[in-house]
Design an enzyme around this catalytic site. Sequence first.
Site, PDB file in Angstrom:
ATOM      1  N   LYS A 279     -22.121 -25.490  11.197  1.00 22.20           N
ATOM      2  CA  LYS A 279     -23.212 -26.252  11.795  1.00 22.20           C
ATOM      3  C   LYS A 279     -24.293 -25.282  12.278  1.00 22.20           C
ATOM      4  CE  LYS A 279     -23.822 -30.337  14.695  1.00 22.20           C
ATOM      5  NZ  LYS A 279     -23.145 -31.333  15.549  1.00 22.20           N
ATOM      6  N   GLU A 364     -15.030 -45.737  20.351  1.00 25.06           N
ATOM      7  CA  GLU A 364     -15.414 -46.568  21.488  1.00 25.06           C
ATOM      8  C   GLU A 364     -14.419 -47.679  21.766  1.00 25.06           C
ATOM      9  OE1 GLU A 364     -18.988 -44.540  19.836  1.00 25.06           O
ATOM     10  OE2 GLU A 364     -17.384 -45.754  18.964  1.00 25.06           O
ATOM     11  N   ARG A 392     -19.806 -51.404  19.409  1.00 28.16           N
ATOM     12  CA  ARG A 392     -18.622 -51.189  18.585  1.00 28.16           C
ATOM     13  C   ARG A 392     -17.346 -51.601  19.315  1.00 28.16           C
ATOM     14  NH1 ARG A 392     -19.739 -46.798  14.791  1.00 28.16           N
ATOM     15  NH2 ARG A 392     -17.831 -45.709  15.341  1.00 28.16           N
TER      16      ARG A 392
END
Length: 617
Positions: A279, A364, A392
């Site tokens: 990353k 979640e 969600r």
Amino acid sequence: MYLEEINSPIDLKKLTTEELKILSSEIREFLINNVSNTGGHLGSNLGVVDLTIVLHYLFSSPRDAFIFDVGHQAYTHKILTGRKDRFHTLRKYGGLSGFPKRCESEHDIEETGHASTSLSFAYGLACSRNILGLKGDVIAIIGDGAMTGGMALEAMNNIANTDTDIIIVLNNNEMSIGKNIGAISKFLNTTLNDSLVQEASEKVRGLVSSLPFGDIANEFIDRGKGAIRTFVAPGIAFREMGFKYFGPVDGHNYDDLINTFNKVKSIRGPRLVQVNTVKGKGYKIAEQNPSKFHGIAPFDIETGELKTKQKSKTFSALAGECIVSAAKENKNIAAITAAMESGTGLTEYAKMFPDRFFDVGIAEQHAVTFAVGLAESGIIPFVCLYSTFLQRAYDQVIHDVGIMNANVKLMIDRAGLVAEDGDTHQGVFDVSFLRIVPNITIMAPICEKDFRSMVKKAVEYKGPVVIRYNKSSVRELKNDEVLDDIEIGKAYILREDKKNNVIISYGQTIIDITEAVDELNTDFTIINLSTLKPLDEDTILKYIKKANKVLIIEEALEAGGIGSAILELLSDNGIYKDIKLHALPDKFFESATRYELLNIYKLDKNGLKEVIKNYFL
């Protein structure tokens, strides 16, 4: 400059492997220069430049469909598919979206912004092509962070039990927004214990050394150590599930990537390629600070520092401070987030109370029901989520929190209009979908004083509490008093006039209303609801009964919002008045700054002046 000549994936196919490497450097420079001005998701996009180039080089989009999970890492895809000349408009009003958008290009197949959806969509797309007899591969690109989401695992379970032609590219960079956590992340980054491999290979080495060609055999043993690690973990598990597994592949090695994906193209069925990437690749500051550069505002390239630093405290930071203060006083307080430690203001809390801090990953649904389990034994959990991601977990809010009347506190960040990330990240739905759930209390602070009071009251209250707040700096009312000891279920009269013209609202919108009224130099009764559920019915009815006109203003959807709740209350009591609702329309909302969005929908000071003047004066 090879990039200048790339206007479609067809142009890419004219380049040699060495020229692709040069192109990747040009794209990284292009990304850094542009995102330093527009802001955006930089680290993840720098990490997948090489992977995206190779995919477009070997496959033929849009016949071959690329499905990007979350979609925040699709910048190189946009550049290669003819949008580089508009890249300076990224995340701006009327400009390019920071996520895939079908209206932008035929190469964007799915519109997305949330994690873990790509595999289900890709599987559906692949099955539809089978049914219709259509040609072309379906390639889903998903990160190891998104793989922690339950929806991705459900899709994996389904896909692996079929012979459907689908390619899953698992981009493994050990990060989501922050450092990945949990067993799945460890699994994807584990190789067989070196000591075990070493011990086994040494035993075999001893046996073969005395044999003819022993030296050659031992050379194969040395080479075999890496192969053993690759095969045992994690490849064997994916193979056992039913996938044809390839990897792990160095996501920055063009020869390895091209050779691997050529093999992948030559076979059919469900295939999974694990690609390891870094990353922030190519920009050292981002490599060293991957969480900061996941999503960043405009910054100075030389230093990595923001061009405009946050001068005042945000509601996210304030939420973190309040939960830390509460946890110091009460050892039963815990905090939960779903891969959003920094974004929800919990970094300091996590350092101070590691035993009472839980980052559950991009999960979640699990976060909410996990909180219910904690609450059952006397823990007071604060679940800190963005409004858009709470969507969600809606079933869990009803089925677990609501029905069990669980003592869970939901801190809903990024409520209301949200800057730059567009329709997938707006927090405009939570009032409508939460207010219909029995047992839940909902509060909305104006400023720091009532925010701190609401957190204290939430700790004292036995039952589910929601506190919702904007992605913005904390502001204060200039000429009106906000109590530092609010009561749940009580509305507050900020101003009262004799003309009986009433304005009802909540949250930071109240500040803009008072400033608009001051500039109009007219008196109004202004009611701060403070608690959105349960409403202070007595106060609301008292003032509406004697009102000439009533204006209800909210930075949330009109459909199902608090204005609707008040109209329901009036209907139940047989009261019919001249009432206007001013809220957000029934639509999805575009990318723009928060100021621009408030201006477009007349929820900033100037827009509210116009609305108030046109209705009352």
